[in-house]
Scaffold this motif. Structure first.
Motif, PDB file in Angstrom:
ATOM      1  N   MET A 276       0.821  -1.211   0.000  1.00 42.63           N
ATOM      2  CA  MET A 276       0.000   0.000   0.000  1.00 42.63           C
ATOM      3  C   MET A 276       0.859   1.267   0.000  1.00 42.63           C
ATOM      4  O   MET A 276       0.494   2.275  -0.583  1.00 42.63           O
ATOM      5  N   THR A 277       1.981   1.210   0.705  1.00 41.90           N
ATOM      6  CA  THR A 277       2.819   2.403   0.843  1.00 41.90           C
ATOM      7  C   THR A 277       3.319   2.896  -0.510  1.00 41.90           C
ATOM      8  O   THR A 277       3.327   4.105  -0.789  1.00 41.90           O
ATOM      9  N   LEU A 278       3.761   1.962  -1.370  1.00 39.25           N
ATOM     10  CA  LEU A 278       4.281   2.367  -2.682  1.00 39.25           C
ATOM     11  C   LEU A 278       3.190   3.023  -3.535  1.00 39.25           C
ATOM     12  O   LEU A 278       3.441   4.022  -4.228  1.00 39.25           O
ATOM     13  N   ILE A 279       1.992   2.472  -3.490  1.00 39.18           N
ATOM     14  CA  ILE A 279       0.876   3.060  -4.231  1.00 39.18           C
ATOM     15  C   ILE A 279       0.566   4.449  -3.683  1.00 39.18           C
ATOM     16  O   ILE A 279       0.327   5.404  -4.440  1.00 39.18           O
ATOM     17  N   MET A 280       0.576   4.563  -2.370  1.00 42.70           N
ATOM     18  CA  MET A 280       0.293   5.848  -1.740  1.00 42.70           C
ATOM     19  C   MET A 280       1.321   6.906  -2.162  1.00 42.70           C
ATOM     20  O   MET A 280       0.961   8.040  -2.496  1.00 42.70           O
ATOM     21  N   ILE A 281       2.598   6.537  -2.155  1.00 40.03           N
ATOM     22  CA  ILE A 281       3.648   7.473  -2.557  1.00 40.03           C
ATOM     23  C   ILE A 281       3.473   7.878  -4.017  1.00 40.03           C
ATOM     24  O   ILE A 281       3.595   9.057  -4.379  1.00 40.03           O
ATOM     25  N   GLY A 282       3.167   6.890  -4.871  1.00 41.45           N
ATOM     26  CA  GLY A 282       2.985   7.184  -6.286  1.00 41.45           C
ATOM     27  C   GLY A 282       1.830   8.134  -6.537  1.00 41.45           C
ATOM     28  O   GLY A 282       1.953   9.105  -7.309  1.00 41.45           O
TER      29      GLY A 282
ATOM     30  N   LEU B  10      -7.967   1.566  -1.004  1.00 36.68           N
ATOM     31  CA  LEU B  10      -8.719   0.868  -2.045  1.00 36.68           C
ATOM     32  C   LEU B  10      -7.893  -0.233  -2.696  1.00 36.68           C
ATOM     33  O   LEU B  10      -8.416  -1.285  -3.070  1.00 36.68           O
ATOM     34  N   SER B  11      -6.580  -0.004  -2.827  1.00 44.69           N
ATOM     35  CA  SER B  11      -5.727  -1.015  -3.459  1.00 44.69           C
ATOM     36  C   SER B  11      -5.577  -2.264  -2.608  1.00 44.69           C
ATOM     37  O   SER B  11      -5.268  -3.334  -3.123  1.00 44.69           O
ATOM     38  N   HIS B  12      -5.789  -2.130  -1.285  1.00 44.37           N
ATOM     39  CA  HIS B  12      -5.645  -3.293  -0.411  1.00 44.37           C
ATOM     40  C   HIS B  12      -6.746  -4.304  -0.649  1.00 44.37           C
ATOM     41  O   HIS B  12      -6.507  -5.518  -0.673  1.00 44.37           O
ATOM     42  N   GLY B  13      -7.957  -3.805  -0.825  1.00 47.80           N
ATOM     43  CA  GLY B  13      -9.068  -4.693  -1.144  1.00 47.80           C
ATOM     44  C   GLY B  13      -9.861  -5.185   0.037  1.00 47.80           C
ATOM     45  O   GLY B  13     -11.042  -5.539  -0.108  1.00 47.80           O
ATOM     46  N   TYR B  14      -9.252  -5.257   1.219  1.00 47.50           N
ATOM     47  CA  TYR B  14      -9.950  -5.797   2.380  1.00 47.50           C
ATOM     48  C   TYR B  14     -10.189  -4.757   3.469  1.00 47.50           C
ATOM     49  O   TYR B  14     -10.875  -5.029   4.443  1.00 47.50           O
ATOM     50  N   LEU B  15      -9.618  -3.590   3.321  1.00 52.47           N
ATOM     51  CA  LEU B  15      -9.800  -2.535   4.320  1.00 52.47           C
ATOM     52  C   LEU B  15     -10.879  -1.571   3.853  1.00 52.47           C
ATOM     53  O   LEU B  15     -10.924  -1.209   2.685  1.00 52.47           O
ATOM     54  N   PRO B  16     -11.773  -1.143   4.749  1.00 50.19           N
ATOM     55  CA  PRO B  16     -12.845  -0.213   4.342  1.00 50.19           C
ATOM     56  C   PRO B  16     -12.294   1.195   4.124  1.00 50.19           C
ATOM     57  O   PRO B  16     -11.407   1.662   4.846  1.00 50.19           O
ATOM     58  N   LEU B  17     -12.838   1.878   3.131  1.00 43.61           N
ATOM     59  CA  LEU B  17     -12.422   3.241   2.836  1.00 43.61           C
ATOM     60  C   LEU B  17     -12.753   4.196   3.988  1.00 43.61           C
ATOM     61  O   LEU B  17     -12.125   5.249   4.127  1.00 43.61           O
ATOM     62  N   SER B  18     -13.711   3.788   4.812  1.00 44.92           N
ATOM     63  CA  SER B  18     -14.087   4.634   5.948  1.00 44.92           C
ATOM     64  C   SER B  18     -12.934   4.822   6.940  1.00 44.92           C
ATOM     65  O   SER B  18     -12.984   5.725   7.792  1.00 44.92           O
ATOM     66  N   LEU B  19     -11.896   3.984   6.842  1.00 43.42           N
ATOM     67  CA  LEU B  19     -10.725   4.145   7.705  1.00 43.42           C
ATOM     68  C   LEU B  19     -10.073   5.516   7.509  1.00 43.42           C
ATOM     69  O   LEU B  19      -9.572   6.117   8.456  1.00 43.42           O
ATOM     70  N   VAL B  20     -10.080   6.000   6.277  1.00 42.38           N
ATOM     71  CA  VAL B  20      -9.488   7.313   6.001  1.00 42.38           C
ATOM     72  C   VAL B  20     -10.264   8.388   6.742  1.00 42.38           C
ATOM     73  O   VAL B  20      -9.680   9.248   7.428  1.00 42.38           O
ATOM     74  N   ALA B  21     -11.585   8.344   6.629  1.00 37.52           N
ATOM     75  CA  ALA B  21     -12.419   9.336   7.326  1.00 37.52           C
ATOM     76  C   ALA B  21     -12.235   9.234   8.838  1.00 37.52           C
ATOM     77  O   ALA B  21     -12.180  10.257   9.542  1.00 37.52           O
TER      78      ALA B  21
END
Length: 419
Positions: free
Chosen positions: A1-7, A32-43
């Protein structure tokens, strides 16, 4: 996830999306790239970061600064500094340095300092015969002294991510701040002597100078009261920030008598906008920090460095180089919030005190504020001076060299910050 985030974050920077939004977008893409974690984690992370009592110190310190500098006091401080420094060669340039020290004890924001001082002092210095690029370079570099003189907004942010006492950081920043100011004054004198600029004479009498000093003393006293309040445990950082606002209101109403309802509303709006910009970055950094922790990036980075670089001197050098690189494109608050959680565990493995690391980060990333290609105070100062960016950058080198000398002194001499 970190590499995608940096990109994704790099792409948002290339698209000129504000840093705070870029951090949130990058964190959302990584989730979103992880697939198993909910996007609500960001909020959730964005919201949780705002539910911090120490965070209230930021808007109150900013409001105290706008109240103190929005009226007669700001002009008196500038007048006092100019008349004191005009007794030496390069005094007009040195006025910016001394004013940055005094204003830094009130505002704590380098960008605000560069705008406020530059708009007043740069036109005056140009009328004194100094070239516009030199005036811009002097203003851009001197403004960064603000991040060392208490109260310092970047130090408060570092305390939030590292768990270090705000009082310890504030006290540790006093000596480096004075040394940086002394070094920049030396640069102003040397450049003026080398180029043969004339010595300006102050026409003010000693009695008038003493009167100005007496009127400016309550504002100069504020950072001393902040340090004493924190150092001796009279109040928490947030409580000290609130008391600073009360102190500023009392001075404006009873001592200077220049606070109107309109100015108070303008100061509230100014402080609110500045707080909103910083808070957006803090909120985005919280989501990014959670992903870095989830991927165990700080622990992995510390373990890799410890396994491949055994000499603490080289590790500190590597940290400084990395901070210089990151500080060029990124502003100071997001850089501290992103690098702090990574470097604190690494510092512990080599026995580097987190207070000393905090001063290293503040000085290092502060240098990034006037380092091309994206130097905030550099662009502000060049714009005010109407000077080409390239010409201003060429005038930066003596100031840059002095700042780097202080950086390496703080990095390798613990006594400068841990006295």
């Amino acid at each position: 996830m970190t590499l995608i985030m940096i990109g994704v974050f790099l792409v948002t920077m290339l698209l000129a999306i504000p840093v705070g939004y870029g951090l949130i977008i990058a964190a959302g893409a990584a989730i979103l790239s992880h697939g198993y974690l909910p996007l609500s984690l960001v909020a959730q992370q964005v919201y949780d970061q705002t539910q911090s009592f120490p965070m209230l110190a930021l808007p109150f310190f900013m409001l105290a600064g706008t109240l103190m500098l929005g009226g007669k006091l700001g002009n008196q401080l500038l007048e006092l500094a100019s008349h004191v420094m005009q007794r030496w060669r390069g005094g007009a340039l040195s006025t910016t340095v001394v004013s940055s020290v005094v204003f830094g004890g009130v505002s704590g924001s380098a960008v605000a300092n560069a705008s406020a001082l530059g708009s007043v002092l740069i036109p005056w210095q140009k009328r004194q015969g100094y070239p516009a690029p030199l005036c811009a370079a002097n203003n851009a570099t001197s403004a960064v002294i603000d991040v060392l003189i208490p109260p310092s907004i970047p130090m408060i942010l570092y305390a939030l991510v590292s768990g270090v006492s705000v009082a310890d950081l504030f006290v540790a920043g006093i000596l480096p701040g004075i040394l940086m100011a002394a070094g920049f004054i030396g640069v102003c004198w040397y450049v003026s002597w080398r180029r043969g600029y004339a010595v300006e004479k102050s026409s003010i009498r000693k009695r008038e100078l003493a009167r100005l000093g007496l009127k400016s003393f309550p504002a100069i006293l504020l950072p001393i009261l902040i340090i004493l309040g924190l150092r001796f445990g009279f109040a928490t950082p947030t409580e000290v920030a609130v008391l600073s606002v009360v102190y500023s209101l009392v001075l404006s109403l009873l001592f200077y008598r220049d606070l109107t309802l309109k100015r108070f509303c303008d100061n509230m709006v100014e402080a609110g906008v500045a707080t909103g910009v910083v808070m957006l970055v803090i909120m985005g950094s919280a989501a990014v920090g959670w992903i870095l922790t989830f991927d165990q990036v700080p622990q992995t980075f510390a373990a890799w460095v410890s396994a491949n670089v055994s000499n603490p001197i080289l590790i500190i050098l590597m940290m400084n180089v990395l901070m210089l690189i990151v500080g060029m494109p990124l502003d100071l608050p997001p850089s501290i919030l992103l690098l702090g959680p990574i470097f604190v565990p690494l510092a512990m493995t080599i026995g580097l005190d987190p207070v000393q690391l905090g001063l290293m980060m503040v000085i290092n990333l502060g240098i990034g504020l006037y380092t091309p290609p994206i130097g905030t105070t550099l662009f502000i100062s060049s714009s005010i001076a109407k000077a080409p960016l390239g010409a201003t950058t060429r005038e930066l080198w003596p100031f840059f060299a002095m700042a780097m000398l202080l950086l390496f002194a703080v990095s390798y001499i613990p006594a400068l910050t841990l006295y």
